[in-house]
Write a protein that holds these residues in place. Structure first.
Motif, PDB file in Angstrom:
ATOM      1  N   VAL A  16       7.865 -37.704 -31.056  1.00 58.21           N
ATOM      2  CA  VAL A  16       8.875 -38.686 -31.456  1.00 58.21           C
ATOM      3  C   VAL A  16      10.066 -38.625 -30.505  1.00 58.21           C
ATOM      4  O   VAL A  16      10.564 -39.655 -30.030  1.00 58.21           O
ATOM      5  N   LEU A  17      10.543 -37.418 -30.210  1.00 57.33           N
ATOM      6  CA  LEU A  17      11.651 -37.266 -29.275  1.00 57.33           C
ATOM      7  C   LEU A  17      11.324 -37.887 -27.918  1.00 57.33           C
ATOM      8  O   LEU A  17      12.148 -38.604 -27.339  1.00 57.33           O
ATOM      9  N   ALA A  18      10.133 -37.609 -27.410  1.00 53.47           N
ATOM     10  CA  ALA A  18       9.745 -38.133 -26.094  1.00 53.47           C
ATOM     11  C   ALA A  18       9.761 -39.653 -26.091  1.00 53.47           C
ATOM     12  O   ALA A  18      10.205 -40.284 -25.124  1.00 53.47           O
ATOM     13  N   ASN A  19       9.256 -40.244 -27.167  1.00 49.63           N
ATOM     14  CA  ASN A  19       9.231 -41.704 -27.277  1.00 49.63           C
ATOM     15  C   ASN A  19      10.641 -42.272 -27.305  1.00 49.63           C
ATOM     16  O   ASN A  19      10.998 -43.166 -26.528  1.00 49.63           O
ATOM     17  N   ARG A  20      11.459 -41.773 -28.213  1.00 43.75           N
ATOM     18  CA  ARG A  20      12.785 -42.373 -28.435  1.00 43.75           C
ATOM     19  C   ARG A  20      13.721 -42.140 -27.250  1.00 43.75           C
ATOM     20  O   ARG A  20      14.445 -43.052 -26.847  1.00 43.75           O
ATOM     21  N   LEU A  21      13.715 -40.939 -26.692  1.00 45.77           N
ATOM     22  CA  LEU A  21      14.644 -40.669 -25.591  1.00 45.77           C
ATOM     23  C   LEU A  21      14.257 -41.406 -24.323  1.00 45.77           C
ATOM     24  O   LEU A  21      15.116 -41.915 -23.595  1.00 45.77           O
ATOM     25  N   SER A  22      12.953 -41.509 -24.046  1.00 44.65           N
ATOM     26  CA  SER A  22      12.515 -42.189 -22.822  1.00 44.65           C
ATOM     27  C   SER A  22      12.622 -43.704 -22.933  1.00 44.65           C
ATOM     28  O   SER A  22      12.410 -44.409 -21.940  1.00 44.65           O
ATOM     29  N   ALA A  23      12.966 -44.215 -24.121  1.00 47.79           N
ATOM     30  CA  ALA A  23      13.193 -45.658 -24.264  1.00 47.79           C
ATOM     31  C   ALA A  23      14.400 -46.109 -23.443  1.00 47.79           C
ATOM     32  O   ALA A  23      14.514 -47.291 -23.114  1.00 47.79           O
ATOM     33  N   ASN A  24      15.256 -45.174 -23.119  1.00 45.84           N
ATOM     34  CA  ASN A  24      16.391 -45.460 -22.237  1.00 45.84           C
ATOM     35  C   ASN A  24      15.934 -45.235 -20.805  1.00 45.84           C
ATOM     36  O   ASN A  24      15.712 -44.089 -20.394  1.00 45.84           O
ATOM     37  N   PRO A  25      15.794 -46.299 -19.995  1.00 44.88           N
ATOM     38  CA  PRO A  25      15.253 -46.121 -18.632  1.00 44.88           C
ATOM     39  C   PRO A  25      16.189 -45.367 -17.712  1.00 44.88           C
ATOM     40  O   PRO A  25      15.783 -44.968 -16.609  1.00 44.88           O
ATOM     41  N   ASP A  26      17.416 -45.158 -18.136  1.00 45.33           N
ATOM     42  CA  ASP A  26      18.387 -44.476 -17.286  1.00 45.33           C
ATOM     43  C   ASP A  26      18.354 -42.963 -17.407  1.00 45.33           C
ATOM     44  O   ASP A  26      19.140 -42.273 -16.754  1.00 45.33           O
ATOM     45  N   VAL A  27      17.488 -42.429 -18.297  1.00 44.85           N
ATOM     46  CA  VAL A  27      17.377 -40.975 -18.422  1.00 44.85           C
ATOM     47  C   VAL A  27      15.941 -40.563 -18.110  1.00 44.85           C
ATOM     48  O   VAL A  27      15.003 -41.354 -18.263  1.00 44.85           O
ATOM     49  N   SER A  28      15.773 -39.309 -17.693  1.00 43.02           N
ATOM     50  CA  SER A  28      14.441 -38.774 -17.423  1.00 43.02           C
ATOM     51  C   SER A  28      14.116 -37.711 -18.465  1.00 43.02           C
ATOM     52  O   SER A  28      14.976 -36.919 -18.861  1.00 43.02           O
ATOM     53  N   VAL A  29      12.851 -37.707 -18.907  1.00 44.26           N
ATOM     54  CA  VAL A  29      12.404 -36.824 -19.985  1.00 44.26           C
ATOM     55  C   VAL A  29      11.145 -36.101 -19.533  1.00 44.26           C
ATOM     56  O   VAL A  29      10.220 -36.722 -19.001  1.00 44.26           O
ATOM     57  N   CYS A  30      11.123 -34.789 -19.775  1.00 42.79           N
ATOM     58  CA  CYS A  30       9.919 -33.993 -19.511  1.00 42.79           C
ATOM     59  C   CYS A  30       9.449 -33.383 -20.823  1.00 42.79           C
ATOM     60  O   CYS A  30      10.230 -32.733 -21.530  1.00 42.79           O
ATOM     61  N   LEU A  31       8.195 -33.593 -21.141  1.00 40.26           N
ATOM     62  CA  LEU A  31       7.590 -33.067 -22.365  1.00 40.26           C
ATOM     63  C   LEU A  31       6.561 -32.011 -21.979  1.00 40.26           C
ATOM     64  O   LEU A  31       5.599 -32.295 -21.263  1.00 40.26           O
ATOM     65  N   PRO A 201       1.420 -44.908 -26.468  1.00 41.13           N
ATOM     66  CA  PRO A 201       1.908 -46.233 -26.071  1.00 41.13           C
ATOM     67  C   PRO A 201       2.969 -46.210 -24.975  1.00 41.13           C
ATOM     68  O   PRO A 201       3.212 -47.245 -24.337  1.00 41.13           O
ATOM     69  N   VAL A 202       3.627 -45.059 -24.739  1.00 43.06           N
ATOM     70  CA  VAL A 202       4.729 -45.027 -23.761  1.00 43.06           C
ATOM     71  C   VAL A 202       4.430 -44.068 -22.613  1.00 43.06           C
ATOM     72  O   VAL A 202       5.315 -43.787 -21.802  1.00 43.06           O
ATOM     73  N   ARG A 203       3.207 -43.600 -22.536  1.00 44.72           N
ATOM     74  CA  ARG A 203       2.854 -42.556 -21.570  1.00 44.72           C
ATOM     75  C   ARG A 203       3.114 -43.004 -20.131  1.00 44.72           C
ATOM     76  O   ARG A 203       3.367 -42.171 -19.257  1.00 44.72           O
ATOM     77  N   GLN A 204       3.051 -44.306 -19.874  1.00 44.96           N
ATOM     78  CA  GLN A 204       3.199 -44.795 -18.499  1.00 44.96           C
ATOM     79  C   GLN A 204       4.645 -45.072 -18.103  1.00 44.96           C
ATOM     80  O   GLN A 204       4.901 -45.551 -16.991  1.00 44.96           O
ATOM     81  N   ARG A 205       5.579 -44.789 -18.994  1.00 44.11           N
ATOM     82  CA  ARG A 205       6.981 -44.977 -18.604  1.00 44.11           C
ATOM     83  C   ARG A 205       7.300 -44.099 -17.388  1.00 44.11           C
ATOM     84  O   ARG A 205       7.018 -42.902 -17.393  1.00 44.11           O
ATOM     85  N   PRO A 206       7.906 -44.675 -16.357  1.00 44.06           N
ATOM     86  CA  PRO A 206       8.159 -43.890 -15.141  1.00 44.06           C
ATOM     87  C   PRO A 206       9.159 -42.760 -15.344  1.00 44.06           C
ATOM     88  O   PRO A 206       9.190 -41.809 -14.541  1.00 44.06           O
TER      89      PRO A 206
END
Length: 526
Positions: A16-31, A201-206
């Motif tokens: 859930v965290l990975a999905n919601r935080l990476s919805a902002n394209p201006d931040v980078s997230v590592c899971l 559903p969001v795995r391909q977010r850059p």
């Protein structure tokens, strides 16, 4: 490797965290996830739980220390080791807990955690088969439905009604008490884990990097500031840097273990293992709470119940063919389709025991197999008074933690479990269950309390709901504050079931997802 946010653990809250935080394209997230990708067909076919549960396949399969309350036996603690975490190996039952559980958290001084506060976050995640209403969401990522129930499930529910308990169409609705069919995270015959719902559903977010086979070894610290995570990633030791925050979502066993490996925790726990104390926090690993559970097992002549026999093998072959063709039939079920929330005393303000009916024999976490067919009924104590702990066995990050649930360490838990056991027996003895010709495998002829208590101590164990080891609060043993920030350390939060100050009355996956939703909003606002 540098990111804004590093999340340790791709489980119920971490996805859930990975999905919601990476919805902002201006931040980078590592899971980071220690286990493999969730490709195993045993994960996605709901009935695959029967094979995963007793094995080490995508399963940490932890053992406890010997339990005095269980006659010195070593307990078993399966936890998910794959994308989706325990939501990829659990019983798929969607229960939030009693509304008063969250009001209890707020009453302890945890602002923003009352039922009124958390209900919108439950609804945000949910796509309920009933549609949207005051209690349910209709457009979230997590599908919540019901399976085509087995005849034994319908019979159990009717038996419960004939035993005097009211029928409940929605355990997550107006009231929890009663007997009925469970809502489950199964969609079109497939498990709907948090990896399936939130991550895929969001795995391909850059701006989202997912690393599997990544075993976190410690949180990197600069003084009292978390700066990243050291991890073994497929044989390579990496230091991953976090510009904003490190978020631990490794569960009730993994999160306190990682804090202690990082030098954050009780000095008495760290020093024997040669770990320098970077921040004394005595509550880390304390307050372990889990639902003690016992299973009533019955043999049956009815081969429609799942089991092992020549006729059963033919039926299983037909069931597999049907499942592959249409995703329907018994292999599309979680087996534990029905159950009940009951009060062992009428004057109690809320249910104190939970039942799960299963159209198969489930004995010792399915590690003991029996020839033939049968039926099972779980009974668990919803708010145990026995409190345990999690500690270190060694300073080796790969070593399993020391787990001591202290099951049945308090006499009140024994008495509640005994009452629940007798209530379950009464339900199974009602007329609707007679068609299955059930024969009690363990308690036949045991009538006195002391006989049954001895049986409970021989057979009880976990029903897989450990919480509380990094509890939220304000007392000296609180590990995180009400916004899940680790006390005394900047840039570090714990976001998983370990933050629960008290155990909710029901299965814990839904509440863990809610915790992820709640935290994601605060992290994004920080």
């Amino acid at each position: 490797m540098e990111f804004d946010y590093i999340i340790v653990g791709a489980g119920s809250a971490g996805c859930v965290l990975a999905n919601r935080l990476s919805a902002n394209p201006d931040v980078s997230v590592c899971l980071l996830e220690a286990g493999p990708e969730d490709r195993s067909p045993l994960i996605h076919a709901p009935a695959g739980i029967a094979a995963i549960l007793p094995s080490r396949h995508v399963n940490w399969a932890f053992d406890t220390v010997p339990q005095a309350g269980l006659g010195g036996r070593i307990g078993y603690q399966p936890r998910g080791k794959t994308l989706g975490g325990s939501s990829s190996i659990n019983g798929m039952i969607y229960i939030r807990g009693h509304r008063s559980d969250f009001d209890d958290w707020a009453a302890l001084g945890n602002e923003g955690w009352s039922f009124a506060d958390v209900l919108p976050y439950f609804r945000r995640s949910e796509m309920n088969h009933r549609g949207a209403c005051d209690f349910h969401g209709g457009s979230g990522e997590l599908f919540v439905g019901q399976v085509e129930a087995h005849a034994a499930t319908h019979a159990f529910i009717e038996a419960g009604r004939q035993a005097g308990y009211r029928y409940n169409t929605d355990f997550n609705g107006v009231d929890q008490e009663g007997v009925g069919q469970y809502d489950v995270t199964i969609r079109d015959g497939r498990r709907w884990s948090t990896a399936t719902a939130f991550l895929k559903p969001v795995r391909q977010r850059p701006n989202l990097t997912v690393l599997t086979g990544a075993h976190a070894e410690r949180v990197l610290l600069s003084g009292k500031q978390a700066t990243g995570v050291q991890a073994q990633v497929k044989g390579r030791r990496l230091e991953l840097r976090a510009r904003k925050e490190v978020l631990l979502s490794a569960g009730a066993f993994g999160s306190p273990q990682l804090l202690m490996l990082s030098g954050i925790g009780p000095e008495a726990e760290l020093k024997p293992h040669g770990i320098a104390v970077r921040h004394e926090l005595p509550g880390v690993g304390q307050n372990l709470q889990d639902h003690p559970d016992v299973v009533l097992c019955y043999k049956s002549h009815d081969t429609s119940l799942m089991g092992y026999s020549l006729g059963g093998s033919l039926k299983m072959g037909a069931a597999l063919t049907r499942y592959l063709a249409s995703r329907r039939g018994p292999l599309a079920s979680n087996f534990a389709e029905g159950g009940a929330f009951l009060k062992t005393c009428a004057v109690l303000p809320r249910p104190d025991v939970q039942l799960h009916s299963v159209f198969s024999i489930i004995d010792d976490h399915n590690r003991t197999l029996h020839w033939g067919h049968g039926f099972s009924c779980h009974v668990c104590v919803l708010r145990p008074k026995s409190i345990g702990s999690v500690g270190l066995r060694s300073a080796d990050p790969v070593a399993a933690p020391r787990i001591d649930p202290n099951f049945l360490g308090h006499d009140d838990d024994v008495n509640t479990l005994l009452k629940g056991y007798r209530m379950a027996q009464e339900i199974v003895e009602q007329a609707p269950m007679a068609r299955f010709g059930l024969k009690d495998m363990y308690s036949d002829g045991l009538y006195r309390d002391e006989q049954l208590i001895e049986l409970l101590r021989r057979r009880a164990d976990s029903i897989y709901h450990p919480v509380g080891t990094c509890k939220m609060g304000h007392d000296e043993h609180a590990v995180v504050d009400s916004r899940l920030r680790v006390r005394g350390i900047e840039g570090l939060r714990v976001v998983d079931a370990s933050i629960m100050p008290t155990l909710v009355g029901g299965n814990t996956n839904a509440a863990s997802i809610m915790i992820g939703e709640r935290a994601a909003e605060w992290v994004a606002q920080a």
